[in-house]
Design a protein around this motif. Sequence first.
Motif, PDB file in Angstrom:
ATOM      1  N   UNK A 119       0.829  -1.210   0.000  1.00 34.45           N
ATOM      2  CA  UNK A 119       0.000   0.000   0.000  1.00 34.45           C
ATOM      3  C   UNK A 119       0.864   1.261   0.000  1.00 34.45           C
ATOM      4  N   UNK A 120       2.000   1.212   0.689  1.00 35.64           N
ATOM      5  CA  UNK A 120       2.917   2.351   0.677  1.00 35.64           C
ATOM      6  C   UNK A 120       3.451   2.616  -0.729  1.00 35.64           C
ATOM      7  N   UNK A 121       3.808   1.552  -1.425  1.00 35.69           N
ATOM      8  CA  UNK A 121       4.277   1.718  -2.807  1.00 35.69           C
ATOM      9  C   UNK A 121       3.146   2.222  -3.708  1.00 35.69           C
ATOM     10  N   UNK A 122       1.942   1.720  -3.501  1.00 37.24           N
ATOM     11  CA  UNK A 122       0.798   2.194  -4.279  1.00 37.24           C
ATOM     12  C   UNK A 122       0.566   3.682  -4.039  1.00 37.24           C
ATOM     13  N   UNK A 123       0.631   4.101  -2.770  1.00 31.68           N
ATOM     14  CA  UNK A 123       0.449   5.520  -2.429  1.00 31.68           C
ATOM     15  C   UNK A 123       1.570   6.374  -3.025  1.00 31.68           C
ATOM     16  N   UNK A 124       2.799   5.856  -3.012  1.00 32.61           N
ATOM     17  CA  UNK A 124       3.914   6.591  -3.623  1.00 32.61           C
ATOM     18  C   UNK A 124       3.685   6.759  -5.124  1.00 32.61           C
ATOM     19  N   UNK A 125       3.124   5.740  -5.766  1.00 29.89           N
ATOM     20  CA  UNK A 125       2.795   5.845  -7.187  1.00 29.89           C
ATOM     21  C   UNK A 125       1.730   6.894  -7.448  1.00 29.89           C
ATOM     22  N   UNK A 126       0.726   6.950  -6.572  1.00 29.20           N
ATOM     23  CA  UNK A 126      -0.325   7.976  -6.704  1.00 29.20           C
ATOM     24  C   UNK A 126       0.276   9.370  -6.594  1.00 29.20           C
ATOM     25  N   UNK A 127       1.156   9.569  -5.602  1.00 28.85           N
ATOM     26  CA  UNK A 127       1.801  10.864  -5.430  1.00 28.85           C
ATOM     27  C   UNK A 127       2.665  11.220  -6.641  1.00 28.85           C
ATOM     28  N   UNK A 128       3.396  10.243  -7.163  1.00 33.07           N
ATOM     29  CA  UNK A 128       4.233  10.493  -8.341  1.00 33.07           C
ATOM     30  C   UNK A 128       3.378  10.867  -9.547  1.00 33.07           C
ATOM     31  N   UNK A 129       2.241  10.203  -9.729  1.00 33.22           N
ATOM     32  CA  UNK A 129       1.344  10.543 -10.829  1.00 33.22           C
ATOM     33  C   UNK A 129       0.822  11.967 -10.717  1.00 33.22           C
ATOM     34  N   UNK A 130       0.504  12.376  -9.502  1.00 32.49           N
ATOM     35  CA  UNK A 130       0.037  13.745  -9.257  1.00 32.49           C
ATOM     36  C   UNK A 130       1.132  14.753  -9.589  1.00 32.49           C
ATOM     37  N   UNK A 131       2.367  14.472  -9.133  1.00 31.53           N
ATOM     38  CA  UNK A 131       3.468  15.408  -9.354  1.00 31.53           C
ATOM     39  C   UNK A 131       3.845  15.505 -10.836  1.00 31.53           C
ATOM     40  N   UNK A 132       3.821  14.387 -11.548  1.00 33.87           N
ATOM     41  CA  UNK A 132       4.129  14.413 -12.981  1.00 33.87           C
ATOM     42  C   UNK A 132       3.078  15.216 -13.733  1.00 33.87           C
ATOM     43  N   UNK A 133       1.811  15.034 -13.391  1.00 37.36           N
ATOM     44  CA  UNK A 133       0.747  15.797 -14.037  1.00 37.36           C
ATOM     45  C   UNK A 133       0.894  17.292 -13.750  1.00 37.36           C
ATOM     46  N   UNK A 134       1.292  17.643 -12.533  1.00 37.62           N
ATOM     47  CA  UNK A 134       1.493  19.056 -12.200  1.00 37.62           C
ATOM     48  C   UNK A 134       2.658  19.661 -12.985  1.00 37.62           C
ATOM     49  N   UNK A 135       3.604  18.829 -13.403  1.00 40.84           N
ATOM     50  CA  UNK A 135       4.755  19.322 -14.157  1.00 40.84           C
ATOM     51  C   UNK A 135       4.446  19.552 -15.633  1.00 40.84           C
ATOM     52  N   UNK A 136       3.311  19.059 -16.118  1.00 42.33           N
ATOM     53  CA  UNK A 136       2.957  19.259 -17.523  1.00 42.33           C
ATOM     54  C   UNK A 136       2.619  20.727 -17.782  1.00 42.33           C
ATOM     55  N   UNK A 137       2.980  21.255 -18.945  1.00 48.32           N
ATOM     56  CA  UNK A 137       2.648  22.647 -19.270  1.00 48.32           C
ATOM     57  C   UNK A 137       1.129  22.843 -19.401  1.00 48.32           C
ATOM     58  N   UNK A 138       0.672  24.014 -19.027  1.00 52.18           N
ATOM     59  CA  UNK A 138      -0.759  24.337 -19.082  1.00 52.18           C
ATOM     60  C   UNK A 138      -1.258  24.350 -20.532  1.00 52.18           C
ATOM     61  N   UNK A 139      -0.386  24.633 -21.482  1.00 54.35           N
ATOM     62  CA  UNK A 139      -0.794  24.690 -22.896  1.00 54.35           C
ATOM     63  C   UNK A 139      -1.306  23.346 -23.404  1.00 54.35           C
TER      64      UNK A 139
END
Length: 197
Positions: A22-42
């Motif tokens: 579950x810790x690894x699953x949660x880390x994956x969720x956080x990584x997915x959120x951070x990668x999406x936040x790094x995408x350009x708004x355009x």
Amino acid sequence: MKLQRRRSRALQPPKARLYILCLFFAAGILAGFLVRCALPVDDLSALSGYVTSYAQLAAQEKDAPALLQIVWAYVRYPAAVFLLGFTAWGVLFIPLVCAAQGFFLSFAVQCFASAMGRQGVALALAALGLRCLFVLPCLLMIASDGFAAAWRLAERQKPEVRDRRRLVICVFVLLTGTVAECALVPRLFAWLLPGIT
């Protein structure tokens, strides 16, 4: 020798294995959120068109290739962790598979929500909510058993007998989820699309 026994006992309780996964699953969720936040708004305007066209196709598609894609989406991660349980490498790769599941799930939901706002959240729930109800418990159950078996193999101990009843139950649950998704998700998209387009 004593150190190996202590490490083995530390991972023997099913709750400990489940917490690690579950810790690894949660880390994956956080990584997915951070990668999406790094995408350009355009990129969000192009993403919005893609999400809308995806929803329109899903609302109309009822052929065999779509069924095979849905079956593949349901069984790929549970099958991967099941097979990795037969090798010592599973100690490393089973948690990484759980993290990958969390990453791709989080990234997809974030993309839906960022592209279309509240309507995107509704589409993400329609597209992925039912699948998560069926896949995630099965993934964690199979991963926990596979992780214990892989751990014993890594320590060069005799592998424990894996619970076949759990596997049969998980296969039944995944097939039920596949049928439910084929029946319900196109209707959910057809119901949601008039409010979006």
